[in-house]
Design a protein around this motif. Structure first.
Motif, short mmCIF file in Angstrom:
data_model
loop_
_atom_site.label_atom_id
_atom_site.label_comp_id
_atom_site.label_asym_id
_atom_site.label_seq_id
_atom_site.Cartn_x
_atom_site.Cartn_y
_atom_site.Cartn_z
N UNK A 409 0.79 -1.34 -0.02
CA UNK A 409 0.09 0.15 -0.12
C UNK A 409 0.99 1.40 -0.01
N UNK A 410 0.70 2.22 -1.23
CA UNK A 410 1.60 3.32 -1.00
C UNK A 410 2.32 3.29 -2.49
N UNK A 411 2.00 2.06 -3.33
CA UNK A 411 2.33 2.12 -4.57
C UNK A 411 4.01 1.83 -4.80
N UNK A 412 4.20 0.78 -5.36
CA UNK A 412 5.90 0.52 -5.49
C UNK A 412 6.35 1.28 -6.62
N UNK A 413 7.55 1.85 -6.37
CA UNK A 413 8.24 2.68 -7.37
C UNK A 413 9.61 2.22 -7.89
N UNK A 414 10.33 1.31 -7.12
CA UNK A 414 11.46 0.85 -7.90
C UNK A 414 11.80 -0.62 -7.06
N UNK A 415 12.55 -1.54 -7.93
CA UNK A 415 12.98 -2.79 -7.36
C UNK A 415 14.48 -2.96 -7.37
N UNK A 416 14.93 -3.76 -6.30
CA UNK A 416 16.57 -4.23 -6.56
C UNK A 416 16.47 -5.55 -5.85
N UNK A 417 17.46 -6.20 -6.51
CA UNK A 417 17.70 -7.60 -6.03
C UNK A 417 19.00 -7.92 -5.47
N UNK A 418 19.12 -8.54 -4.11
CA UNK A 418 20.51 -8.76 -3.91
C UNK A 418 20.30 -10.46 -3.61
N UNK A 419 21.17 -11.10 -4.63
CA UNK A 419 21.08 -12.59 -4.61
C UNK A 419 21.79 -13.24 -3.66
N UNK A 420 22.73 -12.71 -3.11
CA UNK A 420 23.60 -13.22 -1.99
C UNK A 420 23.86 -12.48 -0.64
N UNK A 421 23.95 -12.83 0.46
CA UNK A 421 23.92 -14.19 0.82
C UNK A 421 22.68 -15.03 0.84
N UNK A 422 21.46 -14.27 0.82
CA UNK A 422 20.12 -14.75 0.68
C UNK A 422 19.40 -13.91 -0.63
N UNK A 423 18.53 -14.54 -0.97
CA UNK A 423 17.85 -14.20 -2.36
C UNK A 423 16.73 -13.12 -1.77
N UNK A 424 16.97 -11.81 -1.97
CA UNK A 424 16.20 -10.91 -1.27
C UNK A 424 15.61 -9.73 -2.67
N UNK A 425 14.48 -9.69 -2.74
CA UNK A 425 13.89 -8.77 -3.69
C UNK A 425 13.43 -7.46 -2.95
N UNK A 426 13.98 -6.40 -3.19
CA UNK A 426 13.66 -5.15 -2.32
C UNK A 426 12.65 -4.17 -3.08
N UNK A 427 11.55 -3.79 -2.36
CA UNK A 427 10.49 -2.78 -3.30
C UNK A 427 10.67 -1.48 -2.49
N UNK A 428 10.89 -0.59 -3.07
CA UNK A 428 10.53 0.89 -2.70
C UNK A 428 9.13 1.28 -3.08
N UNK A 429 8.61 1.99 -2.03
CA UNK A 429 7.20 2.72 -2.47
C UNK A 429 7.35 4.21 -2.72
N UNK A 430 6.30 4.72 -3.02
CA UNK A 430 6.38 6.11 -3.39
C UNK A 430 6.33 6.92 -1.97
N UNK A 431 5.86 6.21 -0.98
CA UNK A 431 5.82 6.89 0.27
C UNK A 431 7.18 6.90 1.12
N UNK A 432 8.14 6.17 0.50
CA UNK A 432 9.33 6.14 0.98
C UNK A 432 9.82 5.06 1.82
N UNK A 433 8.79 4.12 1.94
CA UNK A 433 8.90 2.93 2.90
C UNK A 433 9.60 1.98 2.05
#
Length: 679
Positions: A409-433
């Motif tokens: 909730x707050x609309x997704x603005x950008x994605x980033x991916x760190x594949x190691x040491x764990x597979x994590x997809x980071x999502x940035x919202x318009x709200x800055x969260x």
């Protein structure tokens, strides 16, 4: 009355939607959480407190929006690029690149208002940058402090439609740097307007005697006359009038490509103002030539490609991604371009496109994770994965936020991916969260967690990920905005590597503060270099042990005891809230029945201190210090910690577990001893 001892063995469901709190029948219910903040879910099952963020530098102008972009030449030469208002700055090896005593920067053609529309693709040490209002640029690197912009000059194409009107064009010569081309009418040229001033730089292609010749417009003389420089000689006799011609599709008149990617040794572009649903590709192995034929008008296998998506509506192409097949994200769903076989290269004769689903996409580029392509959908409230599904013999786009729709909730603005040491997809919202998804599809781990950064009014403005200089993991960089000493500041920070005793980490090297810095050296009581946190109350870890908070004054703090190592930064708290545990009793489910909690046991690894309670107002501290540990030092604990809870019997039961020391905390399981009433 029934006495039961349920256990939650893992948290691989992550934080789930409040709408699912009644779905105790779901398999994922027993492995999920009602709230997960500043804890990262391990694919193995436990949760661990995220590391802190390390301060690198303030952006050039904290009053203006700044965007960061990854530039990965190799695992040992990875950069973060700070794009701001008409400038670019550069970061490498977790530090800012300097030129003398100042930050190294170059002039950029893009203003603040342009930054969110930039799209990038990279080949070796050249970054190709697209924007609908600008001719495509190349950002080239020849050294750490040697970067430059140049315009991408396509040769021979790509081209618009062949003229179908009676209008003719007549070149004044077959070759030359300043010939004229004259039209006998305006019809068919720029919607019958004739040549425009914005056509300067545009290409013209004329067919005569079965051969093509091409030129570039260098000046508009009038609506029917332009001056041109020839780059492919017109054939003999081409100085006569002909109606067999076509204009270049890219220009200030028709717009410039908005997205690009590399695939099968070709450079692909797509979507300009005139042709939002068209893809153009260079010749194979030749990234500057887009000619659909050779000069003899022959179509060859390595000729340039162009494809317009033929559907019942105009599907604007919003991104492209080169996976096993070329994937296109459009406003009305993803398409796949292929040759019809995984073993055949794309050619003009075998090029096909198919829409896979009707789940439209946003303009932000996707990320590749494992064998899937992860993208933001058109509503910007969902993240979907584009992956081949054997059951349907095609691609599917399942919703990765289905059981946690509230998390975005707050609309997704950008994605980033760190594949190691764990597979994590980071999502940035318009709200800055900031949100994060632990993603291990092969193990059915799709677990959401939220992350809030320390400080006043903290907001994340942009994110990007690159490999660390030691190649041990990938690092998430952020532009973080906060109020510091009454002023708005934006800092470049990165998430410190995960704490791991197996890799030699100790409490003295722990880093669990935000916008922080570390000290290591001879014993000192005054720690300076903290000007970026002027006036802030900071959390301090000294020689691996807690230290009273301090206020930064004149860029420094004075410690109560000498430190040979310290981490100093803004406090943040990690918190989980469990779901109401469901157990079966002789009379049926325990939900809705009065329950009394006798005790709670937490199984932890490398942890110091933990607060547990049935609400945030009545938290009880589980102390980990033993009499054998000297004051001013600590030992991390691994094992089970039991707590007798102060709890009035109730029909609802949620458990909170909180950690706010600047030290590690990993929780593997939670065990309860409950007495369940039969009513």
């Amino acid at each position: 009355m029934a006495k039961v001892t349920p256990i939650q063995t893992n948290f691989t469901g992550g934080e789930i939607s409040p709408r699912l709190r009644g779905r105790v029948d779901l398999t994922k219910y027993t492995s999920s959480l009602a709230h997960c903040e500043n804890f990262i879910v391990f694919p193995h099952g436990g949760v661990t407190k995220r590391s802190g963020t390390r301060f690198v530098a303030e952006v050039k102008d904290s009053s203006k929006y700044t965007r960061i972009i990854p530039f990965i030449f190799s695992t040992v030469q990875a950069y973060i690029l700070e794009f701001g208002n008409n400038y670019v700055r550069f970061y490498r090896n977790e530090g800012q690149i300097q030129s003398g005593a100042a930050a190294y920067e170059i002039v950029s053609p893009y203003s603040t208002a342009d930054l969110d529309k930039l799209d990038f693709t990279q080949s070796a040490d050249i970054l190709f940058i697209c924007h609908p209002d600008y001719q495509t640029r190349k950002l080239s690197r020849t050294g750490h402090t040697a970067w430059s912009f140049s315009e991408f000059e396509a040769i021979d194409g790509p081209w618009g439609a062949i003229n179908v009107e009676t209008t003719t064009l007549t070149p004044s010569a077959t070759t030359g740097a300043a010939i004229t081309i004259t039209a006998n009418a305006l019809t068919g040229i720029n919607n019958n307007q004739g040549f425009l001033a914005t056509d300067v730089g545009r290409h013209i292609r004329i067919l005569s005697g079965g051969k093509w010749g091409s030129a570039k417009i260098t000046n508009r003389v009038s609506s029917t006359v332009v001056t041109c420089g020839v780059f492919t000689d017109f054939p003999f006799g081409a100085t006569t009038a002909t109606d067999n011609w076509r204009l270049g599709i890219w220009s200030n008149t028709t717009g410039w490509p908005t997205t690009a990617t590399f695939y099968q040794q070709r450079l692909f572009f797509a979507n300009n103002l005139a042709s939002p649903n068209t893809v153009w590709a260079s010749e194979s192995g030749n990234f500057t030539t887009f000619s659909p034929t050779n000069s003899e008008a022959e179509v060859l296998d390595d000729s340039g490609l162009d494809l317009t998506l033929a559907t019942d509506q105009v599907n604007a192409i919003r991104w492209m991604y080169g996976a096993k097949q070329l994937q296109l994200g459009t406003s009305d769903g993803p398409f796949v371009i292929s040759s019809g076989s995984d073993n055949l290269a794309l050619t003009p004769s075998n090029l096909t496109s198919n829409r896979e689903t009707t789940d439209g996409t946003t303009t932000k580029k996707p990320i590749g994770a494992s064998r899937a392509t992860i993208f933001i959908d058109r509503t910007r409230t969902k993240i979907r994965e584009l992956a081949y599904n054997l059951e349907v013999d095609g691609y599917a786009t399942p919703d990765l936020t289905l059981i946690a729709e509230h998390i975005t909730t707050g609309n997704i603005k950008e994605l980033a991916y760190t594949r190691s040491p764990d597979s994590l997809i980071w999502a940035l919202l318009d709200t800055g969260q900031l949100r994060c998804l632990t993603y291990e599809r092969a193990q059915d781990v799709v677990a959401w967690h939220r992350h809030t950064l320390g400080g006043t009014d903290s907001k994340v403005k942009s994110i990007a990920a690159v490999p660390s200089f030691d190649e041990l993991q990938e690092i998430l960089y952020m532009v973080v905005e906060r109020t510091i000493n009454g002023a708005t500041k934006q800092y470049i920070e990165y998430l410190e590597k995960a704490f791991d005793t197996a890799k030699g980490d100790t409490p003295a090297t722990a880093f669990f503060v935000d916008s922080g810095l570390s000290y290591s050296g001879t014993a000192a009581t005054v720690i300076s270099g903290l000007g970026h946190l002027e006036g802030q109350t900071v959390r301090v870890l000294v020689n691996g042990a807690n230290h009273p908070d301090k206020v930064v004054s004149s860029g420094a703090i004075t410690l109560d005891r000498p430190a040979t190592s310290a981490s100093i930064g803004l406090k943040y708290t990690a918190l989980i809230r469990t779901l109401d545990p469901e157990v079966q009793t002789e009379s049926g489910p325990s939900q809705g029945k009065t329950r009394r909690v006798e005790r709670v046991t937490a199984r932890v690894v490398d942890t110091y201190n933990l607060e547990i309670g049935v609400n945030l107002e009545k938290m009880q501290t589980v102390f980990f210090r033993t009499p054998s540990v000297p004051m001013g030092s600590l030992v991390l604990f691994t094992g089970d910690k039991r707590l007798l809870l102060e709890f009035t019997p109730d029909r609802e039961f949620d458990l909170y577990m909180r950690h706010d020391d600047p030290l590690p905390c990993t929780i593997l399981a939670v065990m309860y001893a409950l007495v369940v009433s039969e009513r």
